[in-house]
Design a protein around this motif. Structure first.
Motif, mmCIF file in Angstrom:
data_model
loop_
_atom_site.group_PDB
_atom_site.id
_atom_site.type_symbol
_atom_site.label_atom_id
_atom_site.label_comp_id
_atom_site.label_asym_id
_atom_site.label_seq_id
_atom_site.Cartn_x
_atom_site.Cartn_y
_atom_site.Cartn_z
ATOM 1 N N VAL A 66 -2.965 -24.449 -69.840
ATOM 2 C CA VAL A 66 -3.257 -23.517 -70.963
ATOM 3 C C VAL A 66 -3.064 -23.851 -72.464
ATOM 4 N N THR A 67 -1.792 -24.704 -72.217
ATOM 5 C CA THR A 67 -1.355 -25.001 -73.879
ATOM 6 C C THR A 67 -0.626 -26.145 -73.812
ATOM 7 N N VAL A 73 -3.491 -24.329 -77.857
ATOM 8 C CA VAL A 73 -4.134 -23.848 -76.633
ATOM 9 C C VAL A 73 -5.274 -24.945 -76.184
ATOM 10 N N TYR A 76 -9.320 -24.394 -71.929
ATOM 11 C CA TYR A 76 -9.416 -23.172 -70.518
ATOM 12 C C TYR A 76 -8.609 -22.052 -70.765
ATOM 13 N N LEU A 77 -8.053 -21.793 -71.811
ATOM 14 C CA LEU A 77 -7.099 -20.526 -71.875
ATOM 15 C C LEU A 77 -7.993 -19.456 -72.143
ATOM 16 N N VAL A 80 -9.425 -18.373 -68.697
ATOM 17 C CA VAL A 80 -8.297 -17.513 -68.120
ATOM 18 C C VAL A 80 -8.341 -16.081 -68.654
ATOM 19 N N TRP A 190 -0.285 -22.878 -66.172
ATOM 20 C CA TRP A 190 -0.249 -21.365 -65.525
ATOM 21 C C TRP A 190 -0.617 -21.561 -63.938
#
Length: 280
Positions: A66-67, A73, A76-77, A80, A190
């Motif tokens: 995610v980061t 970022v 893909y964030l 999500v 995550w």
């Protein structure tokens, strides 16, 4: 950085939960999943298939980058955040040191093009600029896809950038290791699940708020007034209007305890994404 397996909140026992990760295999997300869970119960799923499989219940958990410390970022964030229901049950930061992988017989001076995920190309850019300034840089879906494409290419002039595991899986050799390794090059994943883990005494909470730009400072003032320690804020497009945004805000503490619990009870419009053991 912590590297132990996270406490997993889920409807299944942790030993039975299936974990999907962004495939194909041989990527950094594959390596992160191995670090956390071992080789059993892992399922490689490419692109949006991972998110669809999590949403429809085909898999119990999902491991998603995610980061990063280099580019912020990941792509893909937002995917999500678009999921209608999930809980962040763990975070996993890992310091990355890329390897340059090529077909057996290739030498460093043979390489004319390098294939890697766009984020990886940014993370290794200083090394490439200095060591291989004339090499052609080609984007791939991930480190595993990059290694797979090199393996299938039949060329000694193409190499991929990614973890060593990609070489092991696709029969490649390493021409250089530890590229751009250091505390400046960290990716955080995550783990998405279904139920929030219990407090550990050292937790982090992620929540999402969509707000008009003119009201953002007021919202932050409310957080500060509640004596909540802000750790990070990530601005994302609202996908509704130009003058409103989604803000991913990460704070110290667990959503079910103390001031945080009171704050969320008083602000029902905020979407709590999860509370989990803090790893950095």
């Amino acid at each position: 950085m912590g590297s132990s397996s996270p406490t997993v909140g889920n409807h299944k026992d942790a030993s039975e939960a299936t974990i999907g990760y962004l495939g194909p295999s041989g990527s950094w997300t594959h390596q992160a999943s191995l670090d956390l869970f071992g080789p059993e119960r892992l399922i490689a799923l490419e692109g949006t298939r991972l998110f669809a499989s999590f949403e429809n219940g085909e898999i119990d958990q999902a491991c998603v980058p995610v980061t990063t410390s280099v580019v912020g970022v990941t792509p893909y964030l937002d995917l999500v955040l678009d999921l209608p229901a999930f809980v962040v049950i763990a975070e996993y930061p890992k310091m990355l040191g890329y390897s340059l992988l090529a077909r057996p017989g290739a030498k460093l001076e043979d390489i004319k093009e390098v294939v890697a995920h766009p984020v990886a190309l940014e993370e290794v850019k200083p090394w490439l600029d200095e060591e291989m300034p004339s090499v052609r840089r080609i984007s791939a879906l991930g480190g595993g896809a990059a290694a797979q494409s090199v393996s299938k290419s039949g060329s000694l002039e193409t190499a991929s950038m990614g973890p060593k595991i990609g070489g092991s899986i696709y029969g490649l050799i390493s021409l250089a290791d530890g590229i751009e390794e250091g505390p400046h090059n960290v990716t955080r994943w995550w783990i998405l699940g279904r139920e929030m883990p219990a407090p550990t005494g050292n937790d982090k909470t992620s929540f999402l708020v969509e707000v008009a730009d003119n009201d953002f400072s007021n919202m932050l003032e409310d957080v500060v007034a509640a004596r909540i320690k802000i750790l990070a804020i990530y601005e994302r497009p609202s996908k509704r209007t130009l003058d409103s945004h989604r803000y991913l805000i990460e704070v110290e503490g667990h959503a079910n305890e103390g001031r945080l619990s009171e704050f969320f009870q008083a602000n029902s419009g905020i979407r709590v994404l999860g509370s989990y053991a803090r790893k950095y």
